[in-house]
Design an enzyme around this catalytic site. Sequence first.
Site, short mmCIF file in Angstrom:
data_model
loop_
_atom_site.label_atom_id
_atom_site.label_comp_id
_atom_site.label_asym_id
_atom_site.label_seq_id
_atom_site.Cartn_x
_atom_site.Cartn_y
_atom_site.Cartn_z
N ASP A 36 48.54 13.53 121.26
CA ASP A 36 49.19 14.57 122.05
C ASP A 36 48.27 15.71 122.47
O ASP A 36 47.55 15.60 123.45
CB ASP A 36 50.41 15.11 121.29
CG ASP A 36 51.49 14.06 121.09
OD1 ASP A 36 51.17 12.87 121.24
OD2 ASP A 36 52.64 14.42 120.77
N GLU A 85 56.95 15.18 108.68
CA GLU A 85 56.14 14.64 109.77
C GLU A 85 54.66 14.98 109.58
O GLU A 85 53.79 14.15 109.84
CB GLU A 85 56.65 15.22 111.10
CG GLU A 85 55.94 14.69 112.32
CD GLU A 85 56.47 15.30 113.61
OE1 GLU A 85 56.12 14.80 114.68
OE2 GLU A 85 57.24 16.30 113.54
#
Length: 839
Positions: free
Chosen positions: A585, A809
């Site tokens: 990302d 996460e």
Amino acid sequence: MARGERRRRGAPADGARTAERAARGGPARRDARGGGARGAAVVAALAVGVLCLALGLSGSWLLAWHRARRAVTLHSAPPALPPDSSSPAVAPDLFWGTYRPHVYFGMKTRSPQPLLTGLMWAQQGATPGTPKLRHTCEQGDGVGPYGWEFHDGLSFGRQHIQDGALRLTTEFVKRPGGQHGGDWSWRVTVEPQASDTSALPLVSLFFYVVTDGKEVLVPEPVAKGQLKFISGHTSELGDFRFTILAPTSPGDTAPKYGSYNVFWTSNPGLPLLTEMVKSRLNSWFQHRPPGASPERYLGLPGSLKWEDRGPSGQGQGQGQFLIQQVTVKVPFSMELVFESGSARVGGRQALEQLAGSLLTQALESHAEAFRERFENTFQLKEKGLSPEEQALGWAALSGLLGGIGYFYGQGLVLPDMGVEGSEQKVDPALFPPVPLFTAVPSRSFFPRGFLWDEGFHQLLVQRWDPRLTREALGHWLGLLNADGWIGREQVLGDEARARVPPEFLVQRAAHANPPTLLLPVAHMLESGDPANIDFLRRAFPRLHAWFSWLHQSQAGPVPLSYRWRGRDPALPTLLNPKTLPSGLDDYPRASHPSATERHLDLRCWVALGARVLVRLAKQLGEAEAVAELGPLAASLEAAESLDELHWAPELGVFADFGNHTKAVQLKPRPPQGLVRVVGRPHPHLQYVDALGYVSLFPLLLRLLDPNSSRLGPLLDVLADSRHLWSPFGLRSLAASSPFYGQRNSEHDPPYWRGAVWLNVNYLALGALHHYGHLKGPHQARAAKLHSELRANVVGNVRRQYQATGFLWEQYSDRDGRGMGCRPFHGWTSLVLLVMAEDY
């Protein structure tokens, strides 16, 4: 400058040119694998071409039409799995499952038109107005921690859910039999969290059944609002029956008083189930246990009038939604039993219902079998890990298995029109309807399939149940389009689509994703399991097509270089345009995106892919593929080629290359807000000074020789706390980087800019373990770093799990706290393989 750079860096050696030419010729040979179907497609395309020429249409229009058509055409290679592989006839034990990971508790069949079941609950009177109705897993609903304590991926699971003052335990067990997937039973136990039971709450459970088509449901009441059972019939399940048993006290058979309400209507659409029930909770009822004061509660309309029922009484093909509300004083347990009619033919009519003490025995037997199988598989107790760490391992594996879903639907695809940026000039098209059996990263935030996540998921799943991995890989390879592309994010079906922002629904056929599915493929090769080899033999044409597409479509500016297509445009609000296809990302790349970029991580992924495909082709006797891919693999693994394209002497590490300057900042500029400002030096072609995970990829994927002179410098930056080392694991971006911890825009906080991620730490630990067992100048240091990093990673995940009840996460490199979404039983579950030292 690009031409000058190519001259300065030199041309590739003859061997590299040969490999490049061979691999670029891949599609013609790959098309030959498709046989008659592919030949027919070529003939059809030629016919259209002749017609277009006759009409005077341009060749560019024809090419655009052809590209758009192929983007949404399924690949012609034989499927890796039989077409009916999900049916109850072929896989009866997998037909039913907890394949709705986005709901707290529910089951469905592996079918395009499934029978769905689920649970909702509400605490009555806890807050003024309508009680909070719990159904789908949400980040901000205040529920938690929650997750599976045990789940074997097949026939049994036990989950705990904390909801304020309540603790719910949901359990299920399946029993084989018949031709339609057998029987199964649920038990839901609701207890107070605190030992103080002076003010026990009143709780409503909502058990529901949803059909999606012309299936028949026939509710049979025993009293007003109370169902004795629900009979039904579908083409896939035959005759069946649901029985909702009366509530009891937890742990025994003492009956508890319950109040009952029922509602029956047509299926409003799966994403609307929660809102429909909420809107119907508008009538007050009295809960009147004998000898106790009555209490008011909100309930569903108390009749079996089926609203909007068609003349046939079967919902006119849109399906049915039948829900039984049971309201009981805490603590209590309730059971729901599903019985298959075909399990009771041939002299089995007297088969005892899987309920009460029989259900208790089955649940305990499965739990003991799980613990025993877990230890035999991972040997955590034998390795000396603590009971707390073993429980963490149970939860990691169970959460991943309990997050496996079955999805069916059509995705939206923007075709690759051959020129970057041109995809915006065409409309997205619907991909053909496809099924997908896959684990998901997060039940609350990402309850759908992600391509690069799934390779990491299956590294753990295949240690537990290789068959589940074959099923998942076969489904993912079934998503290949005619060019060999797989969409990186799969949003299939109404329920999945309802959870995704519109801007993320469309997948672009020019964009790749890391080919992590090849990681479990490599492990399958090493396993020697004949079933794995048989599967890989069927899957090989599709694996080959997928790899060939990746290698060709993401080719870089010079031979043996690669570039991720699909970087964000250089908008004035972005500090560094993101590269979503890479999976990393907002990891900093060249500051000014251009076609001159060379991406180190992608080159390493392609090198790994070539290595795995060559090994597989050799084992399968695929001589043509070996001849095609062997030279490419050798060239990509050549140290000289990697150095030439990616070693940055001025940085002392491997790096990306592109049009770059580090003189970029986000500065406030009213009224626009934060705006990117580029100073001096101006961007020019150079290596990108972003020390972090990308810099380590030749090490992470074990592409370096143990005697490589580059291994030492990589271990140096890995072990340096000023750069990547933290007490909690390797940080994603060096603390010394100007991008460390920086927002990418005013509304875009850092993601891969310092936080510790378990998937890459797992790759790093595997690499250190690998080099720590190979003779070489760095063997002892690699082994020592492995031991220290493993202790840091496991210790922090364990502490955070004990403190919060969740796997997260990502983790802060500053204090170790869990960050991002939770629960995240995707690749964070790899902590189990780290504890087992299984790489």
